[in-house]
Scaffold this active site. Structure first.
Site, short mmCIF file in Angstrom:
data_model
loop_
_atom_site.label_atom_id
_atom_site.label_comp_id
_atom_site.label_asym_id
_atom_site.label_seq_id
_atom_site.Cartn_x
_atom_site.Cartn_y
_atom_site.Cartn_z
N TYR A 56 -0.27 3.64 6.84
CA TYR A 56 -0.81 3.14 5.57
C TYR A 56 -0.95 4.29 4.57
O TYR A 56 -0.57 4.15 3.39
CB TYR A 56 -2.18 2.49 5.82
CG TYR A 56 -2.79 1.91 4.56
CD1 TYR A 56 -2.17 0.86 3.87
CD2 TYR A 56 -4.00 2.40 4.06
CE1 TYR A 56 -2.73 0.33 2.73
CE2 TYR A 56 -4.56 1.87 2.92
CZ TYR A 56 -3.93 0.83 2.26
OH TYR A 56 -4.48 0.31 1.11
N THR A 79 2.89 -8.73 -8.50
CA THR A 79 3.17 -9.07 -7.11
C THR A 79 1.85 -9.29 -6.37
O THR A 79 0.85 -8.66 -6.66
CB THR A 79 3.99 -7.97 -6.41
OG1 THR A 79 3.22 -6.77 -6.31
CG2 THR A 79 5.27 -7.68 -7.19
#
Length: 292
Positions: A167, A19
């Site tokens: 994050y 990906t």
């Protein structure tokens, strides 16, 4: 340890899915796996950028076996469509794509973007493909996981948002998922991190002109190249000594650069109770249930 791309075994007759393969770590991994004879499916949000990256690799490696497929990890319908199109066996799935420290946004399914793309999108993708995977799953995390925690009361930061906390949460989730997948399945699952590599992932974190200038200087002075940053991913994906449950990162000072080797992540990342809670949450959010 001095592991390099010269140590990648022959990958003929092996199929990889990466990906975010149109740039940065993903593109460099696709290049070297194709150079070693592997067939690489480049799963990219932008078909145009994916095809440009494919063509650039083929200019350097004529005959490279590369296939570009659209995949938007911020849209679970796109994830399901991709998995449906991808028939046949997969030797290695590399969960590489991600966003870093961006202003708050939501995926098409209403997830906070970093948690949604970095973790939930890959959780769903892996679950939909796991029966086709013959060897291993590699999930790319970050040392930012060291400051991460999973807010089960508000995983999508609706009550308040700090981009770096979000994050860190997503990168801790990557590790909890990778280790739990290895415990639950017959597939070898391991994680890695690139150290400090100069890629366009950092552009999302630079929200002002002064920050972009500072980031540019740091990249030139301290950061290693994207090609070097891809080495932990390549080691995890190909080396015969790589084992399930490992965390591969650079061996140099502060794990910022250097040849890849097994590292230790935080105690929290190995917490099986936390991993089970995250797995349950992830299945509920994505409506993807693993077949084991």
């Amino acid at each position: 340890m001095t592991w390099s791309t010269d140590d990648i075994p022959d990958q003929s007759d092996r199929r990889f899915v990466i990906t975010g393969a149109n740039s940065g770590i993903g593109k460099e991994a696709a290049r070297e796996l194709a150079r070693a004879g592997g067939t690489v499916v480049m799963a990219c949000r932008s078909l145009d950028r994916g095809e440009t990256a494919r063509d650039e690799i083929r200019e350097e490696i004529p005959g490279a076996s590369l296939r570009v497929e659209p995949l938007d990890l911020a849209n679970l319908d796109s994830v399901r469509d991709f998995a449906h199109r991808l028939d046949g066996p997969i030797d290695v799935l590399v969960n590489n794509a991600g966003v870093m420290a961006i202003p708050r946004a939501e995926t098409d399914d209403g997830f906070e973007m970093q948690f949604g793309v970095n973790h939930l999108g890959h959780f769903a993708l892996t679950g939909l493909l796991v029966d086709q995977i013959r060897d291993r799953v590699v999930t790319v995390s970050s040392r930012a996981h060291e400051n991460g925690d999973i807010d089960f009361d508000d995983p999508h930061s609706r009550a308040g948002y700090d981009r770096w906390e979000a994050y860190g949460q997503s990168k801790l989730a990557n590790l909890l998922f990778a280790y739990e997948l290895d415990r639950r399945s017959d597939v070898t699952s391991l994680a890695c991190h690139p150290g400090f590599a100069a890629t366009n992932l950092q552009s999302g974190a630079a929200t002002s002109l002064p920050m972009r200038v500072v980031m540019g200087v740091i990249n030139r002075v301290i950061a290693q190249s994207a090609a070097d940053g891809a080495l932990p991913t390549l080691y995890a994906a190909t080396d015969r000594d790589a084992e399930g449950g490992q965390y591969i990162g650079p061996s140099g000072f502060g794990q910022m650069r250097g040849a890849p080797e097994p590292q230790e992540s935080t105690d929290r990342s190995y917490d099986e109770t936390l991993a089970t809670r995250l797995w349950t949450l992830s299945e509920a959010e994505t409506e993807v249930t693993y077949p084991f």
